[in-house]
Design a protein around this motif. Structure first.
Motif, PDB file in Angstrom:
ATOM      1  N   GLN A 160      29.260  31.843  32.763  1.00  9.49           N
ATOM      2  CA  GLN A 160      28.063  31.338  32.070  1.00  9.49           C
ATOM      3  C   GLN A 160      26.810  32.047  32.566  1.00  9.49           C
ATOM      4  N   LEU A 161      26.747  32.193  33.900  1.00  6.42           N
ATOM      5  CA  LEU A 161      25.545  32.801  34.498  1.00  6.42           C
ATOM      6  C   LEU A 161      25.363  34.253  34.061  1.00  6.42           C
TER       7      LEU A 161
ATOM      8  N   GLU B  61      22.168  22.606  39.987  1.00  7.84           N
ATOM      9  CA  GLU B  61      22.143  22.466  38.536  1.00  7.84           C
ATOM     10  C   GLU B  61      21.158  23.490  38.036  1.00  7.84           C
ATOM     11  N   TRP B  62      21.480  24.127  36.955  1.00  9.07           N
ATOM     12  CA  TRP B  62      20.601  25.208  36.501  1.00  9.07           C
ATOM     13  C   TRP B  62      20.542  25.278  34.989  1.00  9.07           C
ATOM     14  N   GLU B  63      19.547  25.997  34.499  1.00  9.57           N
ATOM     15  CA  GLU B  63      19.408  26.258  33.068  1.00  9.57           C
ATOM     16  C   GLU B  63      18.699  27.572  32.904  1.00  9.57           C
TER      17      GLU B  63
ATOM     18  N   TYR C  16      18.024  23.679  40.419  1.00  9.94           N
ATOM     19  CA  TYR C  16      17.663  22.625  41.370  1.00  9.94           C
ATOM     20  C   TYR C  16      18.849  22.382  42.295  1.00  9.94           C
ATOM     21  N   GLY C  17      18.563  22.238  43.568  1.00 13.01           N
ATOM     22  CA  GLY C  17      19.637  21.971  44.510  1.00 13.01           C
ATOM     23  C   GLY C  17      19.068  21.791  45.893  1.00 13.01           C
TER      24      GLY C  17
ATOM     25  N   LEU D 264      22.068  31.239  44.765  1.00 18.02           N
ATOM     26  CA  LEU D 264      22.627  29.990  44.279  1.00 18.02           C
ATOM     27  C   LEU D 264      24.133  30.036  44.536  1.00 18.02           C
ATOM     28  N   CYS D 265      24.644  29.020  45.210  1.00 23.86           N
ATOM     29  CA  CYS D 265      26.072  29.033  45.550  1.00 23.86           C
ATOM     30  C   CYS D 265      26.810  27.937  44.781  1.00 23.86           C
ATOM     31  N   PHE D 266      27.920  28.335  44.142  1.00 21.38           N
ATOM     32  CA  PHE D 266      28.742  27.373  43.408  1.00 21.38           C
ATOM     33  C   PHE D 266      30.142  27.434  43.978  1.00 21.38           C
TER      34      PHE D 266
END
Ligand code: ADP
Ligand code: MG
Length: 711
Positions: A109-110, A138-140, A121-122, A98-100
């Motif tokens: 946060q992660l 977007e993640w949870e 989701y992405g 996952l790339c931010f």
């Protein structure tokens, strides 16, 4: 849409779960202060996150949900102070990163969830060395309720600094706590009849979709409701006009002293006025023209003011219908005014009408901005003292300060530029309410007619005069220009004549005239040096224009180079070839209109569009013209390509702007809403208490932009 505030709905957003004072301040930025505001801030689109394939099955280029274990998180600089956070997620089949970008806080946060399951989701991309990456993530944490994340998720319109997550939370809370408080203005039986879900349910569904079908049904409900308010307003307007008292033109008693006294039901042809109309033109009227003229005359005879739209494709002969209406008005002792959207068009109508009415001793007067002070003064005097029986001008001109002696009929030739509001303003001009006849130069799609002209009665000229030959259209690239020119030369050699339409480079007539002069120079000194080449543009004096047209009509010039001036009124049957230079610069409807200048005689006709295929849009426009000559097909296509606002010009936005509804996609729904509105108004149902809220909202809608002048 204005919504009334009942107590629960008026609750401030800060009281919503998950919002608080900080969130409230952010929401205020996008205009959301109350629960009601939040509820009516509808999602702009949706993301379907239900599909959560195993990582091995993810495909680059698609958006997907990923569920897996968060292995490692790391942040690294990528130069110029930019940071990328990467989080490796795995399941039993593979790994993805996952790339931010530039969100350093996400790393912190992660990290809290390393070793745990997350759902994200992405859009799936292929990165360096074919590694799988997820961008725009977007993640949870996937603690317990993965389904709450992996569903159809609303995406809201935002502004800078307002997180999507906050709006979603607010909407979810608003729906959960207050969704049931949303009142439904539509009576139960009416909703059932039209298959519309309850307002509160539909609203909940839009914010929290359970399935595509239910969401589409919910959307349909609100689209229908929007259409309904507008259509009720238009139908009410229409009914109001019918109750007003205007002029009863005694058309059928004209010349009664001569003819045997007819009843109102006497055969419609054979009346003295019909005979006079038939003698007006050098051709026989088509059945469609005769039919529409009868509609118009019947309206004119009635006490209620006429409010009719005549719609017909390019060249269907609307001017003849207008002339018949004006003749009737004049013969009954009234003046008639004809308004055109441009000076050129006004002049054109003036010349054509003069030809028809001069021999009958009916004075036609031109009211143009271009007139000298003296001519203008004399024209205004003739309007006021009644000497001028038919007045022709642009609508700007006639709307402003012209006094009429006895104006009984207004014809608006409008090329769809005239709104309901302007029509109403006009109507209120005279002491006696004049009859109004609107002619639209198609193509206008039906869904438009019903919105823009929903308050009018409609007649359609669905037949072209005989002797028209279908036009074969070709699309050629600029590289083929010389080939096109030699093909045109071949046709000229057989005695045909050709139009060359110069590229549309500016709305400015002076600049446009220059473009035409350039093209004229290029052709008349180049390939067609041996031919006579005429030139026509809007900057020329009326006399010059007439002379140029006459020479072309008489066949003295083989080629006419022109600006879009020829879009209107030019009529030379022997001209069977049209070359449109840089055709991509013209709109679809305009090209259709231009093309209507050829195919008017016995010769096989051709239209050659020269254009680069610079974009999908251009390709589609060119291809549409090649494929069809049906004005209505072209209109629908034009609407789809350009969108409603653009098609009709900015003035019309009010009527054509909907929050949910879409004139293109919901055309059928619009028909249904219109018919429903018609019945409600016709049957007087709106007076019943269960319709009170609908009436109130219709009023609110009528108060907005486009219908301002409605009393
Ligand atoms: P539009 O509907 O595009 O305004 P016009 O009224 O300008 O069309 O008519 C187009 C041309 O067709 C004009 O030259 C007109 O003289 C001619 N025309 C109109 N009606 C007939 C008819 N019934 N028979 C033959 N020609 C006609
Ligand atoms: Mg016309």
């Amino acid at each position: 849409m204005t919504r009334e505030r009942t107590s629960g709905l008026a609750t401030e957003v800060r009281f919503l779960k998950g919002v608080g004072p900080k969130g409230a301040a952010l929401l205020e930025k996008i205009g959301l202060r109350t629960v009601e505001d939040v509820l009516w801030h509808l999602p702009r689109r949706y993301e379907d996150r239900r599909d959560a394939p195993q990582i091995m099955l993810l495909r680059p280029g698609r958006s997907s949900t990923v569920i897996g274990k968060l292995e490692i998180v790391r942040s690294r600089g990528i130069g110029r102070g930019r940071v990328i956070v990467e989080a490796l997620v795995s399941d039993e089949t593979g790994e993805i990163v996952l790339c931010f970008f530039n969100q350093p806080w996400v790393g912190r946060q992660l990290e809290k969830y390393t070793g745990q399951r997350v759902v994200a989701y992405g859009s799936v991309k292929e990165g360096y060395r074919r590694r799988l990456e997820l961008h725009g993530v977007e993640w949870e944490p996937a603690e317990d309720d993965v389904d709450a994340f992996a569903r159809i998720v609303p995406v809201y319109a935002l502004s800078e600094g307002v997180p999507q997550r906050l709006v979603r939370a607010a909407a979810a809370a608003a729906v959960g706590q207050f969704g049931n408080d949303v009142p439904d203005p539509l009576p139960h039986t009416f909703r059932k009849q039209h298959g519309l879900p309850l307002s509160s349910e539909a609203l909940t569904e839009l914010h929290h979709p359970t399935s595509d079908e239910a969401r589409i049904r919910a959307r349909r409900r609100f689209a229908f409701e929007e259409f309904l308010y507008l259509q009720i307003a238009l139908q009410v307007r229409r009914q109001e006009i019918k109750q007003e008292v205007g002029i009863s033109f005694p058309i059928r008693s004209l010349g009664k002293s001569r003819a045997s006294a007819g009843t109102l039901f006497e055969p419609e042809t054979g009346s003295p006025l019909s005979e006079e109309v038939a003698a007006l033109f050098p051709f026989e009227l088509t059945e469609a023209q005769n039919r529409v003229i009868q509609h118009v005359w019947r309206d004119m005879e009635a006490a209620a003011p006429m409010n009719r739209l005549v719609q017909g494709d390019v060249g269907s002969g609307k001017t003849a219908v207008a002339a018949a209406a004006m003749l009737a008005a004049v013969r009954c002792g009234w003046q008639a005014a004809m308004m055109a959207p441009t000076e050129i068009l006004a002049e054109q109508h003036y010349f054509n009408l003069k030809k028809v009415f001069d021999p009958r001793g009916i004075p036609v007067v031109l009211l143009a901005g271009k007139l000298g002070a003296r001519d203008r003064k004399s024209a205004l005097a003739k309007a006021e003292n009644g000497e001028g029986r038919i007045l022709v001008g642009t609508h700007a001109l006639i709307q402003e300060g012209v006094k009429f002696h006895s104006l009984g009929l207004i014809v608006i030739d409008e090329q769809h530029r005239f709104g309901v509001a302007q029509r109403m303003a006009l109507r209120q001009k005279g002491e006696t309410l004049p009859d109004v006849l609107v002619m639209t130069a198609t193509p206008i799609p039906r869904s438009f007619t019903m919105t823009m002209y929903g308050d009018l009665d409609v007649s359609v000229l669905d037949e072209l005069p005989p002797g028209r030959s279908p036009v074969t259209t070709y699309w050629r690239r600029p590289g083929d220009r010389s080939k096109v020119y030699s093909q045109v030369e071949e046709l000229l050699a057989t005695g045909a004549q050709a139009y060359f339409v110069c590229p549309m480079i500016s709305e400015n007539e002076k600049i446009q005239a220059q473009a035409a002069e350039d093209l004229h120079y290029r052709l008349s000194t180049g390939v067609f040096a041996h031919r006579k080449v005429g030139l026509l543009h809007g900057q020329m004096k009326a006399q010059e224009k007439e002379a140029v047209m006459e020479a072309f009509r008489a066949g003295e010039t083989a080629i006419l180079v022109a600006t879009v001036v020829i879009e209107v009124g030019v009529d030379v049957p022997n001209a069977s070839v049209m070359v449109v230079e840089d055709a991509n610069r013209f709109g679809l409807a305009q090209l259709h209109q231009l093309r209507g200048r050829v195919g008017r005689g016995a010769r096989r006709s051709f239209c050659i569009l020269i254009s680069e295929g610079t974009s999908d849009d251009v390709v589609e426009r060119m291809q549409t013209l090649v494929d069809t000559t049906d004005g209505f097909v072209i209109a629908e296509k034009d609407l789809r390509l350009r969108g409603p606002g653009d098609l009709m010009g900015t003035q019309q936005h009010g009527l054509l702007t909907f929050q949910v509804a879409d004139l293109v996609k919901d055309a059928i729904l619009l028909e249904e809403a219109r018919e429903a509105a018609r019945l409600l108004v016709a049957n007087g149902e709106l007076d019943r208490p269960e319709w009170a809220m609908v009436v109130e909202r219709t009023r609110a809608r009528r108060g907005d932009e486009a219908l301002v002048t409605v009393s």
